[in-house]
Enzyme design. Structure first.
Site, mmCIF file in Angstrom:
data_model
loop_
_atom_site.group_PDB
_atom_site.id
_atom_site.type_symbol
_atom_site.label_atom_id
_atom_site.label_comp_id
_atom_site.label_asym_id
_atom_site.label_seq_id
_atom_site.Cartn_x
_atom_site.Cartn_y
_atom_site.Cartn_z
ATOM 1 N N ASP A 75 0.812 -1.208 0.000
ATOM 2 C CA ASP A 75 0.000 0.000 0.000
ATOM 3 C C ASP A 75 0.851 1.265 0.000
ATOM 4 O O ASP A 75 0.484 2.273 -0.608
ATOM 5 C CB ASP A 75 -0.928 0.004 1.217
ATOM 6 C CG ASP A 75 -2.093 -0.958 1.064
ATOM 7 O OD1 ASP A 75 -2.238 -1.542 -0.027
ATOM 8 O OD2 ASP A 75 -2.866 -1.123 2.030
ATOM 9 N N ASP B 37 -4.084 10.226 4.753
ATOM 10 C CA ASP B 37 -4.281 11.080 5.926
ATOM 11 C C ASP B 37 -3.214 12.156 6.057
ATOM 12 O O ASP B 37 -2.111 12.039 5.534
ATOM 13 C CB ASP B 37 -4.314 10.241 7.212
ATOM 14 C CG ASP B 37 -3.151 9.254 7.316
ATOM 15 O OD1 ASP B 37 -2.032 9.617 6.919
ATOM 16 O OD2 ASP B 37 -3.370 8.121 7.784
ATOM 17 N N LYS C 295 -5.878 18.658 23.326
ATOM 18 C CA LYS C 295 -4.651 18.380 24.064
ATOM 19 C C LYS C 295 -4.409 16.891 23.891
ATOM 20 O O LYS C 295 -5.103 16.070 24.490
ATOM 21 C CB LYS C 295 -4.802 18.756 25.535
ATOM 22 C CG LYS C 295 -4.975 20.249 25.790
ATOM 23 C CD LYS C 295 -5.155 20.522 27.276
ATOM 24 C CE LYS C 295 -5.290 22.022 27.533
ATOM 25 N NZ LYS C 295 -4.049 22.754 27.264
ATOM 26 N N ASP D 198 -1.577 13.646 21.873
ATOM 27 C CA ASP D 198 -0.287 13.321 21.254
ATOM 28 C C ASP D 198 -0.271 13.705 19.781
ATOM 29 O O ASP D 198 0.793 13.783 19.164
ATOM 30 C CB ASP D 198 0.006 11.826 21.382
ATOM 31 C CG ASP D 198 0.505 11.449 22.764
ATOM 32 O OD1 ASP D 198 0.714 12.356 23.590
ATOM 33 O OD2 ASP D 198 0.672 10.241 23.021
ATOM 34 N N THR E 293 -8.690 2.895 7.279
ATOM 35 C CA THR E 293 -8.132 1.598 7.675
ATOM 36 C C THR E 293 -6.618 1.673 7.876
ATOM 37 O O THR E 293 -5.958 0.642 7.959
ATOM 38 C CB THR E 293 -8.462 0.518 6.624
ATOM 39 O OG1 THR E 293 -8.120 0.989 5.320
ATOM 40 C CG2 THR E 293 -9.939 0.159 6.661
ATOM 41 N N CYS F 30 -5.620 5.890 11.263
ATOM 42 C CA CYS F 30 -6.896 6.215 11.905
ATOM 43 C C CYS F 30 -7.456 5.009 12.656
ATOM 44 O O CYS F 30 -7.940 5.126 13.785
ATOM 45 C CB CYS F 30 -7.882 6.699 10.842
ATOM 46 S SG CYS F 30 -9.543 7.049 11.449
ATOM 47 N N LEU F 31 -7.393 3.845 12.038
ATOM 48 C CA LEU F 31 -7.898 2.618 12.663
ATOM 49 C C LEU F 31 -7.102 2.290 13.923
ATOM 50 O O LEU F 31 -7.673 1.890 14.949
ATOM 51 C CB LEU F 31 -7.823 1.464 11.664
ATOM 52 C CG LEU F 31 -8.328 0.096 12.126
ATOM 53 C CD1 LEU F 31 -9.814 0.158 12.446
ATOM 54 C CD2 LEU F 31 -8.065 -0.955 11.053
ATOM 55 N N SER F 32 -5.788 2.480 13.871
ATOM 56 C CA SER F 32 -4.934 2.206 15.031
ATOM 57 C C SER F 32 -5.236 3.147 16.192
ATOM 58 O O SER F 32 -4.996 2.803 17.352
ATOM 59 C CB SER F 32 -3.456 2.334 14.645
ATOM 60 O OG SER F 32 -3.122 1.442 13.605
#
Length: 283
Positions: A66, A141, A168, A170, A181, A184-186
């Site tokens: 990917d 992303d 606020k 990380d 997927t 964002c998924l993580s």
């Protein structure tokens, strides 16, 4: 189709071998293979510059995972050239065609018998004072995140000019449906069907647990202003391109004008790919 671009992992011997066979296959059918000059040298051939490929190619074949496809998509996104992804990597949400399926899939494409999935892209810019210092297209992303030793990051956010909140956290992920997927998924974001038109804002380890992912309409413009001072903060696009941010920088993310066109297998549906890649139902 008279000219087909080939993208692959440059230093991967397997990709080099498959690319060599593919070039021979194309030339036997009087199709001109377009190979980026750096990769072409590994194959003992002459090539073209990456800047020339979008204007020359009728289609692209990506050999790898990917990440390789995402890199090609950013290059080709302005031309909306159909991209056939062949999975020689590991996960392969986007490169869903297997090596065994490569030549049947290409034959179908040459005969005009193929399905295209239109994937929304994002346009991300960074403003510093009165200047735009960074601008890129994104398939997956745009991520604002802190360095290894940095403290929590303060980020003011607006949607279409309206104040949303001051995060606020990380970091912050602004993703397309295709990118849902990925990172964002993580970060516990939602899985969004790639045919939908929307943006998702997902905070990374927010200090306030009620800061949850938000799904916005595709026409929304997300504006983030970095408030944190003297911190190690970066903007990363698709996990591949990025820059260091400074206090006061303004990041704007909106839907891009162009799309990525992915050639998809007619024999597989999205939910089959999702179920297989995420190993749902397995023990």
């Amino acid at each position: 189709m008279k000219k087909i671009a080939i993208f692959a992992k440059v230093h991967d011997p397997r990709c080099q071998g498959v690319a060599g066979e593919l070039i021979t296959w194309l030339e036997q059918r009087r199709i001109v293979p377009l190979v980026e000059a750096h990769f072409a040298r590994h194959l003992g051939r002459s090539g073209v510059t990456s800047e020339e490929i979008p204007d020359l190619a009728d289609m692209a074949v990506v050999l790898g995972g990917d990440g390789t496809l995402i890199s090609a998509a950013r290059l080709l996104g302005g031309r909306e050239i159909p991209i056939l992804g062949v999975n020689l990597g590991s996960l392969g949400f986007l490169t869903e065609v297997t090596l065994d399926e490569l030549y049947p899939a290409l034959e179908a494409c040459l005969g005009g018998d193929y399905r295209v999935s239109e994937r929304m892209m994002l346009a991300a810019t960074v403003e510093r004072g009165d200047d735009i210092v960074f601008s890129h297209r994104v398939l997956n992303d745009a991520v604002i995140n802190k360095g290894a030793l940095a403290r929590i990051v303060d980020m003011e956010s607006l949607v279409n000019g309206h104040y949303l909140t001051t995060y606020k956290a990380d970091g912050l992920i602004i993703s397309t449906p295709t990118g849902s997927t990925g990172y964002c998924l993580s970060a516990n974001g939602p899985i969004v069907h790639p045919d939908l038109e929307c943006l998702t804002i997902t905070p990374i380890c927010p200090h306030t647990l009620t800061n949850r992912p938000i799904v916005l309409e595709a026409s929304a413009e997300v504006t983030i202003r970095l408030i944190s001072k003297n911190e190690d903060v970066y903007l990363t696009l698709d996990g591949q391109v990025g820059m260091e941010l400074k206090c006061g920088d303004i990041i704007r993310v909106r839907r891009a004008e162009h799309r990525t066109r992915l050639v998809m297998s007619r024999s597989k549906d999205y939910f089959e790919v999702l179920r297989t890649k995420l190993k749902w139902g397995e023990r």
